[in-house]
Design a protein around this motif. Structure first.
Motif, PDB file in Angstrom:
ATOM      1  N   SER A  68       0.961  -1.243   0.058  1.00  0.00           N
ATOM      2  CA  SER A  68      -0.059   0.169   0.075  1.00  0.00           C
ATOM      3  C   SER A  68       0.919   1.057  -0.039  1.00  0.00           C
ATOM      4  O   SER A  68       0.757   2.191  -0.790  1.00  0.00           O
ATOM      5  N   LEU A  69       1.919   1.428   0.772  1.00  0.00           N
ATOM      6  CA  LEU A  69       2.725   2.310   0.833  1.00  0.00           C
ATOM      7  C   LEU A  69       3.721   2.449  -0.431  1.00  0.00           C
ATOM      8  O   LEU A  69       3.631   3.773  -0.788  1.00  0.00           O
ATOM      9  N   GLU A  70       3.879   1.568  -1.093  1.00  0.00           N
ATOM     10  CA  GLU A  70       4.649   1.694  -2.275  1.00  0.00           C
ATOM     11  C   GLU A  70       3.866   2.299  -3.204  1.00  0.00           C
ATOM     12  O   GLU A  70       4.311   3.037  -4.126  1.00  0.00           O
ATOM     13  N   ALA A  71       2.559   1.835  -3.387  1.00  0.00           N
ATOM     14  CA  ALA A  71       1.613   2.379  -4.338  1.00  0.00           C
ATOM     15  C   ALA A  71       1.585   3.696  -4.183  1.00  0.00           C
ATOM     16  O   ALA A  71       1.370   4.527  -5.067  1.00  0.00           O
ATOM     17  N   MET A  72       1.073   4.217  -2.836  1.00  0.00           N
ATOM     18  CA  MET A  72       0.928   5.513  -2.553  1.00  0.00           C
ATOM     19  C   MET A  72       1.958   6.479  -2.830  1.00  0.00           C
ATOM     20  O   MET A  72       1.788   7.560  -3.414  1.00  0.00           O
ATOM     21  N   VAL A  73       3.260   6.257  -2.535  1.00  0.00           N
ATOM     22  CA  VAL A  73       4.494   7.136  -2.871  1.00  0.00           C
ATOM     23  C   VAL A  73       4.890   6.953  -4.173  1.00  0.00           C
ATOM     24  O   VAL A  73       5.693   7.766  -4.590  1.00  0.00           O
ATOM     25  N   GLY A  74       4.665   5.905  -4.800  1.00  0.00           N
ATOM     26  CA  GLY A  74       4.716   5.739  -6.148  1.00  0.00           C
ATOM     27  C   GLY A  74       4.042   6.611  -7.155  1.00  0.00           C
ATOM     28  O   GLY A  74       4.442   6.781  -8.302  1.00  0.00           O
ATOM     29  N   ASP A  75       2.970   7.123  -6.715  1.00  0.00           N
ATOM     30  CA  ASP A  75       2.253   8.184  -7.395  1.00  0.00           C
ATOM     31  C   ASP A  75       2.922   9.421  -7.699  1.00  0.00           C
ATOM     32  O   ASP A  75       3.320   9.933  -6.620  1.00  0.00           O
ATOM     33  N   ALA A  76       2.804   9.669  -8.759  1.00  0.00           N
ATOM     34  CA  ALA A  76       3.389  11.205  -8.861  1.00  0.00           C
ATOM     35  C   ALA A  76       3.075  12.290  -8.053  1.00  0.00           C
ATOM     36  O   ALA A  76       3.653  13.354  -7.643  1.00  0.00           O
ATOM     37  N   ALA A  77       1.611  12.253  -7.609  1.00  0.00           N
ATOM     38  CA  ALA A  77       1.202  13.376  -6.943  1.00  0.00           C
ATOM     39  C   ALA A  77       1.453  13.324  -5.711  1.00  0.00           C
ATOM     40  O   ALA A  77       1.219  14.329  -4.751  1.00  0.00           O
ATOM     41  N   TRP A  78       2.413  12.507  -5.068  1.00  0.00           N
ATOM     42  CA  TRP A  78       2.865  12.244  -3.767  1.00  0.00           C
ATOM     43  C   TRP A  78       3.467  13.511  -3.272  1.00  0.00           C
ATOM     44  O   TRP A  78       3.585  14.092  -2.407  1.00  0.00           O
ATOM     45  N   ASP A  79       4.482  13.850  -4.591  1.00  0.00           N
ATOM     46  CA  ASP A  79       5.377  14.954  -4.056  1.00  0.00           C
ATOM     47  C   ASP A  79       4.560  16.449  -3.983  1.00  0.00           C
ATOM     48  O   ASP A  79       5.229  17.259  -3.716  1.00  0.00           O
ATOM     49  N   THR A  80       3.575  16.506  -4.863  1.00  0.00           N
ATOM     50  CA  THR A  80       2.631  17.814  -4.565  1.00  0.00           C
ATOM     51  C   THR A  80       1.744  17.986  -3.555  1.00  0.00           C
ATOM     52  O   THR A  80       1.094  18.978  -3.087  1.00  0.00           O
ATOM     53  N   ALA A  91      -0.501  -1.480  -9.665  1.00  0.00           N
ATOM     54  CA  ALA A  91       0.730  -1.092 -10.476  1.00  0.00           C
ATOM     55  C   ALA A  91       1.209   0.146  -9.817  1.00  0.00           C
ATOM     56  O   ALA A  91       0.395   1.015  -9.577  1.00  0.00           O
ATOM     57  N   SER A  92       2.645   0.199  -9.818  1.00  0.00           N
ATOM     58  CA  SER A  92       2.890   1.742  -9.277  1.00  0.00           C
ATOM     59  C   SER A  92       3.040   2.665 -10.634  1.00  0.00           C
ATOM     60  O   SER A  92       2.830   2.082 -11.838  1.00  0.00           O
ATOM     61  N   ALA A  93       3.201   3.834 -10.563  1.00  0.00           N
ATOM     62  CA  ALA A  93       3.143   4.658 -11.599  1.00  0.00           C
ATOM     63  C   ALA A  93       4.230   4.427 -12.646  1.00  0.00           C
ATOM     64  O   ALA A  93       3.792   4.274 -13.907  1.00  0.00           O
ATOM     65  N   ALA A  94       5.302   4.087 -12.326  1.00  0.00           N
ATOM     66  CA  ALA A  94       6.429   3.481 -13.413  1.00  0.00           C
ATOM     67  C   ALA A  94       5.738   2.342 -14.141  1.00  0.00           C
ATOM     68  O   ALA A  94       6.075   2.200 -15.390  1.00  0.00           O
ATOM     69  N   GLU A  95       5.280   1.372 -13.295  1.00  0.00           N
ATOM     70  CA  GLU A  95       4.819   0.320 -13.989  1.00  0.00           C
ATOM     71  C   GLU A  95       3.514   0.481 -14.907  1.00  0.00           C
ATOM     72  O   GLU A  95       3.755  -0.018 -16.264  1.00  0.00           O
ATOM     73  N   LEU A  96       2.849   1.488 -14.678  1.00  0.00           N
ATOM     74  CA  LEU A  96       1.635   1.848 -15.466  1.00  0.00           C
ATOM     75  C   LEU A  96       2.067   2.495 -16.883  1.00  0.00           C
ATOM     76  O   LEU A  96       1.769   2.358 -17.975  1.00  0.00           O
ATOM     77  N   GLU A  97       3.121   3.350 -16.526  1.00  0.00           N
ATOM     78  CA  GLU A  97       3.712   4.163 -17.663  1.00  0.00           C
ATOM     79  C   GLU A  97       4.484   2.977 -18.622  1.00  0.00           C
ATOM     80  O   GLU A  97       4.171   3.123 -19.829  1.00  0.00           O
ATOM     81  N   GLY A  98       5.186   2.350 -18.086  1.00  0.00           N
ATOM     82  CA  GLY A  98       5.711   1.196 -18.882  1.00  0.00           C
ATOM     83  C   GLY A  98       4.659   0.238 -19.706  1.00  0.00           C
ATOM     84  O   GLY A  98       4.857   0.092 -20.933  1.00  0.00           O
ATOM     85  N   ALA A  99       4.030  -0.202 -19.060  1.00  0.00           N
ATOM     86  CA  ALA A  99       2.528  -0.801 -19.827  1.00  0.00           C
ATOM     87  C   ALA A  99       2.277   0.226 -20.892  1.00  0.00           C
ATOM     88  O   ALA A  99       1.824  -0.396 -22.126  1.00  0.00           O
ATOM     89  N   ALA A 100       1.837   1.493 -20.777  1.00  0.00           N
ATOM     90  CA  ALA A 100       1.561   2.465 -21.715  1.00  0.00           C
ATOM     91  C   ALA A 100       2.265   2.581 -22.819  1.00  0.00           C
ATOM     92  O   ALA A 100       2.074   2.675 -24.129  1.00  0.00           O
ATOM     93  N   ARG A 101       3.667   2.548 -22.412  1.00  0.00           N
ATOM     94  CA  ARG A 101       4.575   2.429 -23.629  1.00  0.00           C
ATOM     95  C   ARG A 101       4.638   1.483 -24.443  1.00  0.00           C
ATOM     96  O   ARG A 101       4.749   1.378 -25.693  1.00  0.00           O
TER      97      ARG A 101
END
Length: 174
Positions: free
Chosen positions: A71-83, A131-141
């Motif tokens: 859960s924590l990995e998914a939450m902080v993996g989101d690009a919005a975490w930094d905002t 999936a993490s943001a990086a994994e979703l972006e990889g799938a999109a690519r």
């Protein structure tokens, strides 16, 4: 490295996809927590976290701790975490700390009610849970050349900001 240490790290790679030291290290960097604070969020003792990170132990024995880690990995993996403002980040860390894993349905039980009735939020939560943001972006690519609309949906709904996701959803359904 001793044979036991090497074996523990190899088991971590087999069970968790990579050494736990790498996974915990990313969380420490993204959250700016100390090891002791991260241990508290996950429900581990600080010495146990240290042993897992260093390869002196191989296994997270508690399903609740593993559930909170994911859960924590998914939450902080989101690009919005930094905002997010620091108080909102802290509140979300508290939610992870309070989450329990049910032995009946094997799902994370949230500490507070989840929003209902908003399909965009529901879609985002589902995508970010699997999936993490990086994994979703990889799938999109991977999908981009053959299925550009699906790739865009993964990017906007899975890794984009909620207002952009709502606009995308409204364009599709409106």
């Amino acid at each position: 490295m001793s044979d036991a240490h090497t074996r523990n790290v190899e088991r971590q790679i087999e069970w968790y996809g990579e050494p736990l030291g790498d996974r915990f290290g990313r969380l420490l960097a993204r959250t700016s927590l100390s090891q002791a604070q991260l241990a508290g969020v996950l429900g581990l003792s600080a010495p146990m976290l240290s042993q897992l990170m260093s390869g002196h132990r191989s296994k997270i024995s508690s399903p609740a701790v593993l559930s909170r880690l994911l859960s924590l990995e998914a939450m902080v993996g989101d690009a919005a975490w930094d905002t997010l403002p620091p108080d909102e980040q802290s509140r979300r860390l508290d939610d992870v700390r309070a989450a329990e894993r049910s032995t009946l349905n094997l799902e994370v039980q949230p500490a507070r009610p989840q929003p209902t009735g908003d399909p965009v939020t529901a879609i985002q939560e589902v995508l970010r849970a699997v999936a993490s943001a990086a994994e979703l972006e990889g799938a999109a690519r991977l999908l981009e050349s053959e299925y550009p609309d699906l790739a865009e949906a993964l990017r906007v709904l899975g890794t984009g900001r909620t207002p952009d996701a709502r606009a995308f959803y409204a364009r599709l359904t409106g």
